[in-house]
Design a protein around this motif. Structure first.
Motif, PDB file in Angstrom:
ATOM      1  N   LEU A 120      12.461  30.563  72.250  1.00  0.00           N
ATOM      2  CA  LEU A 120      11.692  30.786  71.027  1.00  0.00           C
ATOM      3  C   LEU A 120      11.873  29.643  70.033  1.00  0.00           C
ATOM      4  N   THR A 121      13.093  29.113  69.934  1.00  0.00           N
ATOM      5  CA  THR A 121      13.310  27.966  69.045  1.00  0.00           C
ATOM      6  C   THR A 121      12.501  26.768  69.518  1.00  0.00           C
ATOM      7  N   ALA A 122      12.524  26.521  70.831  1.00  0.00           N
ATOM      8  CA  ALA A 122      11.765  25.396  71.381  1.00  0.00           C
ATOM      9  C   ALA A 122      10.268  25.593  71.166  1.00  0.00           C
ATOM     10  N   LEU A 123       9.789  26.841  71.288  1.00  0.00           N
ATOM     11  CA  LEU A 123       8.366  27.112  71.039  1.00  0.00           C
ATOM     12  C   LEU A 123       8.019  26.855  69.583  1.00  0.00           C
ATOM     13  N   GLY A 124       8.895  27.270  68.665  1.00  0.00           N
ATOM     14  CA  GLY A 124       8.652  27.003  67.258  1.00  0.00           C
ATOM     15  C   GLY A 124       8.603  25.516  66.963  1.00  0.00           C
ATOM     16  N   GLU A 125       9.523  24.762  67.573  1.00  0.00           N
ATOM     17  CA  GLU A 125       9.523  23.309  67.379  1.00  0.00           C
ATOM     18  C   GLU A 125       8.263  22.687  67.961  1.00  0.00           C
ATOM     19  N   VAL A 128       7.966  31.649  65.475  1.00  0.00           N
ATOM     20  CA  VAL A 128       7.390  32.248  66.679  1.00  0.00           C
ATOM     21  C   VAL A 128       8.229  33.463  67.023  1.00  0.00           C
ATOM     22  N   GLY A 129       7.635  34.651  66.973  1.00  0.00           N
ATOM     23  CA  GLY A 129       8.402  35.856  67.277  1.00  0.00           C
ATOM     24  C   GLY A 129       7.590  37.100  67.018  1.00  0.00           C
ATOM     25  N   PHE A 130       8.282  38.217  66.928  1.00  0.00           N
ATOM     26  CA  PHE A 130       7.631  39.476  66.585  1.00  0.00           C
ATOM     27  C   PHE A 130       7.636  39.637  65.068  1.00  0.00           C
ATOM     28  N   ARG A 131       6.939  40.620  64.580  1.00  0.00           N
ATOM     29  CA  ARG A 131       6.872  40.867  63.147  1.00  0.00           C
ATOM     30  C   ARG A 131       8.177  41.469  62.639  1.00  0.00           C
ATOM     31  N   GLU A 132       8.448  41.255  61.359  1.00  0.00           N
ATOM     32  CA  GLU A 132       9.553  41.945  60.716  1.00  0.00           C
ATOM     33  C   GLU A 132       9.157  43.400  60.472  1.00  0.00           C
ATOM     34  N   ASP A 133      10.084  44.199  59.940  1.00  0.00           N
ATOM     35  CA  ASP A 133       9.749  45.577  59.573  1.00  0.00           C
ATOM     36  C   ASP A 133       8.581  45.584  58.598  1.00  0.00           C
ATOM     37  N   ASN A 134       8.547  44.608  57.698  1.00  0.00           N
ATOM     38  CA  ASN A 134       7.378  44.398  56.849  1.00  0.00           C
ATOM     39  C   ASN A 134       6.400  43.542  57.652  1.00  0.00           C
ATOM     40  N   ASP A 183      11.994  35.283  61.886  1.00  0.00           N
ATOM     41  CA  ASP A 183      12.475  33.948  62.237  1.00  0.00           C
ATOM     42  C   ASP A 183      13.490  34.109  63.374  1.00  0.00           C
ATOM     43  N   LEU A 184      13.009  34.072  64.615  1.00  0.00           N
ATOM     44  CA  LEU A 184      13.843  34.375  65.771  1.00  0.00           C
ATOM     45  C   LEU A 184      14.281  33.107  66.493  1.00  0.00           C
ATOM     46  N   SER A 185      15.509  33.127  66.983  1.00  0.00           N
ATOM     47  CA  SER A 185      15.994  32.061  67.851  1.00  0.00           C
ATOM     48  C   SER A 185      16.053  32.519  69.299  1.00  0.00           C
ATOM     49  N   ILE A 186      16.087  33.845  69.522  1.00  0.00           N
ATOM     50  CA  ILE A 186      16.220  34.390  70.869  1.00  0.00           C
ATOM     51  C   ILE A 186      15.701  35.823  70.872  1.00  0.00           C
ATOM     52  N   HIS A 206      19.273  39.314  65.585  1.00  0.00           N
ATOM     53  CA  HIS A 206      18.107  39.578  64.737  1.00  0.00           C
ATOM     54  C   HIS A 206      17.834  41.070  64.563  1.00  0.00           C
ATOM     55  N   PHE A 207      18.680  41.913  65.148  1.00  0.00           N
ATOM     56  CA  PHE A 207      18.482  43.355  65.012  1.00  0.00           C
ATOM     57  C   PHE A 207      18.551  43.742  63.537  1.00  0.00           C
ATOM     58  N   GLY A 208      17.579  44.563  63.130  1.00  0.00           N
ATOM     59  CA  GLY A 208      17.509  44.966  61.734  1.00  0.00           C
ATOM     60  C   GLY A 208      16.511  44.158  60.938  1.00  0.00           C
ATOM     61  N   THR A 209      16.165  42.978  61.420  1.00  0.00           N
ATOM     62  CA  THR A 209      15.131  42.151  60.789  1.00  0.00           C
ATOM     63  C   THR A 209      13.845  42.193  61.599  1.00  0.00           C
ATOM     64  N   CYS A 210      13.966  41.935  62.913  1.00  0.00           N
ATOM     65  CA  CYS A 210      12.820  41.976  63.818  1.00  0.00           C
ATOM     66  C   CYS A 210      12.460  43.427  64.119  1.00  0.00           C
TER      67      CYS A 210
END
Length: 431
Positions: free
Chosen positions: A167-172, A140-146, A152-155, A70-74
């Motif tokens: 994080l995926t389990a938390l989102g579910e 469930v995660g941190f904000r994007e650059d925007n 949309d994080l899985s880990i 997710h580097f570059g998105t998160c």
């Protein structure tokens, strides 16, 4: 927006590459010094532009493959494409430049950087939560650059694995709740024995939602709490009591805290930081030490093991109450705690009028300028300043040197937040 080819000449304080187009500064996310890149401008302003890398034309020898997909998105990390040693060097350059530019000072010597485990270190944090109907899922995660969007994080590799790998389990979980639109955030707080998740629920939860949260907590050995209102509304859902604490073994201290209390994010680095602060301050049995912005007593209580007497001052009354409880918990009797707004003038309060041989400062990002209007007094021979913002430290260093007659004897960085651009540092000032 238009694309350009540019040479990256520097790294900004927030971890972006720096280039120039027709004399105008451009900050390029994901680029490193020494690289030539094709960029796409994403935002224009009067004094600088912002861009992202479209194509890497010449690669820096320092560049490594980011561990996280997710580097570059998160927005949680901005330096994963640099090896840890290069990250530390970049942070030390930021600190040195701030000292020179803002404080007009330089340390007489640089301390070796403090580092610890670079992954899975984050024991405190706040995850954003958003139900996205178009995706039919909860993010469930941190904000994007925007910052308008939740990534949309899985880990997450910087969070404790107990949370970062779920994080995926938390989102579910959130997506399965009747109140999936009413969960705003999840606060993470981990002690040495317990990892707690506090769900910010904007509406009361149904019994089926409460049951689902309990089952999740039991399945993953995570304590679950709810926060329907302000900080005082936090209540355990499972188990009935959620004791949180962390040890500082070198000083035989155990500090209890509550899920929303401020604690240092990185447990290993916190122990190293305390040891360095006390090494620099060198409190003696004959001395009285003042600890400002003391929080739960993270520095105060270890100092009390060495000094004759210690006074801790903190702005948040609830933290002061818990710091007193922690002193009693650890059977420490040579310490006093006071609540005071340290952004205001408190020079005439009883604690401020006392004599202090040494002073420790651990202020928020805004620094300690208000306190430095009247402290330290002439009898205070040594100051240790723990900083989470190099700009405010540099400004306050200038005040201590020019107005109060100190020398900036030593300074160095502490990697409290590996893979991010956060610069934590410590400085020693002596008469």
């Amino acid at each position: 927006m238009q694309t350009n080819e540019v040479d990256i000449t520097d790294l900004s304080h927030d971890g972006r590459g720096v280039a120039r187009i027709d004399g105008k500064t451009v900050f390029v996310a994901g680029a490193l010094p020494g690289e030539r890149v094709r960029i796409k401008l994403t935002k224009r302003s009067r004094h600088f532009d912002e861009a992202k890398v479209e194509e890497l034309l010449t690669r820096s020898p320092d560049r490594i493959e980011p561990r996280c997909v997710h580097f570059g998105t998160c927005s949680g990390c901005s330096l994963q494409h640099l090896p840890p040693a290069a990250q530390i060097a970049a942070k030390q350059r930021v600190l040195a430049e701030n000292f020179e530019r803002i404080g007009k000072v330089a340390p007489e010597r640089w301390l070796d950087p403090l580092t610890d485990e670079p992954w899975g270190y984050r024991r405190k944090g706040r995850l954003s939560v958003k139900w996205v109907a178009k995706k039919d899922k909860a993010l469930v995660g941190f904000r994007e650059d925007n910052p308008r969007f939740v990534a949309d994080l899985s880990i997450c590799h910087t969070l404790l694995p107990e949370v970062g790998e779920r994080l995926t389990a938390l989102g579910e979980l959130v997506g399965s709740l009747e109140a999936k639109r009413e969960i705003a955030q999840i606060e993470i707080a981990a002690g040495d024995e317990t990892v707690a998740l506090t769900f910010r629920n904007l509406q009361p939860l149904s019994q089926s939602d409460r049951d689902a949260l309990v089952v999740f907590g039991q399945t993953h050995s995570l304590a679950i709490l709810l926060q329907p209102g302000g900080p005082d509304s936090v209540t355990p859902l499972w188990p009935d009591e959620v004791p949180l604490s962390f040890r500082i073994p070198d000083y035989d201290i155990d500090i209890a805290f509550r899920p929303l209390d401020f604690i240092q994010v990185n447990a290993g680095m916190n122990r190293r930081m305390i040891a360095r602060a006390l090494e620099l301050l060198d409190p003696q049995p004959t001395e009285t030490v003042l600890d400002l912005f003391c929080g739960l007593g993270n520095f105060t209580l270890p100092m009390a093991r060495r000094a004759g007497a210690v006074v801790g001052v903190e702005g948040e009354a609830a933290l002061v109450a818990r710091s007193r409880e922690n002193a009693a918990r650890n059977r420490i009797g040579n310490v006093e705690f006071f609540a005071a707004d340290l952004a205001a003038d408190t020079h005439d309060t009883p604690w401020a009028r006392r004599r202090f041989d040494k002073l420790l400062l651990d202020p928020p990002r805004s620094g300690a300028a208000a306190v430095l209007e009247y402290l330290p007094r002439k009898e205070t021979a040594r100051v240790v300043y723990v900083s989470c913002h190099p700009g405010s430290l540099a400004r306050d260093a200038g005040i201590l040197v020019e107005r109060h007659g100190f020398r900036l004897t030593a300074a160095g960085v502490m990697d409290m937040f590996p893979h991010t651009a956060h610069v934590e540092s410590i400085a020693l000032f002596e008469r």
